[in-house]
Design a protein around this motif. Structure first.
Motif, PDB file in Angstrom:
ATOM      1  N   UNK A 251      28.874  44.630  10.797  1.00 16.41           N
ATOM      2  CA  UNK A 251      28.237  44.986   9.534  1.00 16.41           C
ATOM      3  C   UNK A 251      27.224  46.080   9.826  1.00 16.41           C
ATOM      4  N   UNK A 252      27.308  47.170   9.079  1.00 17.83           N
ATOM      5  CA  UNK A 252      26.424  48.315   9.260  1.00 17.83           C
ATOM      6  C   UNK A 252      25.583  48.517   8.009  1.00 17.83           C
ATOM      7  N   UNK A 253      24.427  49.097   8.188  1.00 15.49           N
ATOM      8  CA  UNK A 253      23.524  49.401   7.080  1.00 15.49           C
ATOM      9  C   UNK A 253      23.729  50.847   6.659  1.00 15.49           C
ATOM     10  N   UNK A 254      24.029  51.066   5.390  1.00 12.86           N
ATOM     11  CA  UNK A 254      24.159  52.421   4.877  1.00 12.86           C
ATOM     12  C   UNK A 254      22.833  53.149   5.058  1.00 12.86           C
ATOM     13  N   UNK A 255      22.898  54.365   5.569  1.00 11.69           N
ATOM     14  CA  UNK A 255      21.692  55.152   5.816  1.00 11.69           C
ATOM     15  C   UNK A 255      21.155  55.003   7.225  1.00 11.69           C
ATOM     16  N   UNK A 256      21.726  54.108   8.021  1.00 15.70           N
ATOM     17  CA  UNK A 256      21.268  53.897   9.394  1.00 15.70           C
ATOM     18  C   UNK A 256      22.121  54.699  10.375  1.00 15.70           C
ATOM     19  N   UNK A 257      21.521  55.018  11.527  1.00 17.93           N
ATOM     20  CA  UNK A 257      22.145  55.824  12.577  1.00 17.93           C
ATOM     21  C   UNK A 257      22.721  54.888  13.641  1.00 17.93           C
ATOM     22  N   UNK A 258      23.950  55.152  14.083  1.00 16.01           N
ATOM     23  CA  UNK A 258      24.619  54.308  15.079  1.00 16.01           C
ATOM     24  C   UNK A 258      25.283  55.166  16.147  1.00 16.01           C
ATOM     25  N   UNK A 259      25.509  54.535  17.307  1.00 16.79           N
ATOM     26  CA  UNK A 259      26.328  55.139  18.362  1.00 16.79           C
ATOM     27  C   UNK A 259      27.497  54.200  18.626  1.00 16.79           C
ATOM     28  N   UNK A 260      28.706  54.765  18.530  1.00 21.00           N
ATOM     29  CA  UNK A 260      29.941  54.036  18.786  1.00 21.00           C
ATOM     30  C   UNK A 260      30.514  54.557  20.092  1.00 21.00           C
ATOM     31  N   UNK A 261      30.601  53.678  21.090  1.00 21.65           N
ATOM     32  CA  UNK A 261      31.120  54.056  22.406  1.00 21.65           C
ATOM     33  C   UNK A 261      32.519  53.444  22.550  1.00 21.65           C
ATOM     34  N   UNK A 262      33.511  54.327  22.711  1.00 23.68           N
ATOM     35  CA  UNK A 262      34.902  53.900  22.850  1.00 23.68           C
ATOM     36  C   UNK A 262      35.334  54.184  24.283  1.00 23.68           C
ATOM     37  N   UNK A 263      35.732  53.129  24.988  1.00 23.06           N
ATOM     38  CA  UNK A 263      36.145  53.281  26.383  1.00 23.06           C
ATOM     39  C   UNK A 263      37.599  52.865  26.529  1.00 23.06           C
ATOM     40  N   UNK A 264      38.431  53.770  27.060  1.00 21.46           N
ATOM     41  CA  UNK A 264      39.836  53.474  27.348  1.00 21.46           C
ATOM     42  C   UNK A 264      39.955  53.175  28.835  1.00 21.46           C
ATOM     43  N   UNK A 265      40.675  52.108  29.173  1.00 23.90           N
ATOM     44  CA  UNK A 265      40.808  51.733  30.584  1.00 23.90           C
ATOM     45  C   UNK A 265      41.965  52.440  31.284  1.00 23.90           C
ATOM     46  N   UNK A 266      42.774  53.192  30.559  1.00 24.19           N
ATOM     47  CA  UNK A 266      43.871  53.935  31.166  1.00 24.19           C
ATOM     48  C   UNK A 266      45.141  53.126  31.350  1.00 24.19           C
ATOM     49  N   UNK A 267      45.171  51.881  30.860  1.00 23.98           N
ATOM     50  CA  UNK A 267      46.355  51.045  31.039  1.00 23.98           C
ATOM     51  C   UNK A 267      47.543  51.513  30.204  1.00 23.98           C
ATOM     52  N   UNK A 268      47.273  52.313  29.188  1.00 24.46           N
ATOM     53  CA  UNK A 268      48.333  52.869  28.342  1.00 24.46           C
ATOM     54  C   UNK A 268      47.745  54.045  27.570  1.00 24.46           C
ATOM     55  N   UNK A 269      48.625  54.891  27.060  1.00 22.18           N
ATOM     56  CA  UNK A 269      48.181  55.979  26.188  1.00 22.18           C
ATOM     57  C   UNK A 269      47.937  55.368  24.813  1.00 22.18           C
TER      58      UNK A 269
END
Length: 144
Positions: free
Chosen positions: A55-73
């Motif tokens: 759940x996110x608050x409208x008007x708030x600043x966020x950082x989304x970190x997406x990490x791929x492990x390389x097990x598949x494309x």
């Protein structure tokens, strides 16, 4: 009489759900450090859950970190989510990208992408691994 009418209208409107997390945003505006929500971590791995709904608050600043492990494309698609946020930047290998719009991200090998954004449009928005059908292969962001 005017005060009563104003109070009544404010009661109908309900709480201001789109308010930022802090009162004094200062020079940085919505990017101020007091306006930052908790960081969000997602992991792209073959056969593994993507992450938990948030759940996110409208008007708030966020950082989304997406990490791929390389097990598949693997890719992560969510045009509805990307149109419900304002993207400040996407950082990949210390390269900062300031896009006008994003539809999806694809990882051909192991790596990390970090998206900093401000949640804007209230509603339920989903990021999903394209072609997948399992609930664990998607994450839903509820912007309030």
């Amino acid at each position: 009489m005017k005060r009563i009418a104003t109070a009544f209208l404010l009661t109908l409107a309900g709480p201001a759900a789109a308010a930022p997390l802090c009162d004094d945003l200062g020079f940085a505006g919505l990017l101020a450090s007091c306006n930052r929500g908790d960081p969000i971590e997602l992991t792209l791995a073959s056969g593994e859950p993507l992450g938990e709904d948030r759940t996110l608050q409208s008007g708030a600043y966020y950082k989304l970190r997406i990490t791929a492990d390389g097990s598949a494309e693997l890719a992560l698609s969510g045009p509805d989510f990307f149109r419900a946020i304002w993207i400040n930047e996407i950082v990949i290998d210390q390269i900062e990208i300031r896009p006008m719009a994003v539809d999806s991200l694809e990882f051909d090998a192991a790596g990390t992408a970090e998206i900093s954004f401000i949640a804007i449009k209230p509603g339920s928005h989903t990021l999903r691994i394209p072609g997948s059908t399992g609930d664990a292969q998607s994450v839903t962001f509820n912007i309030q």
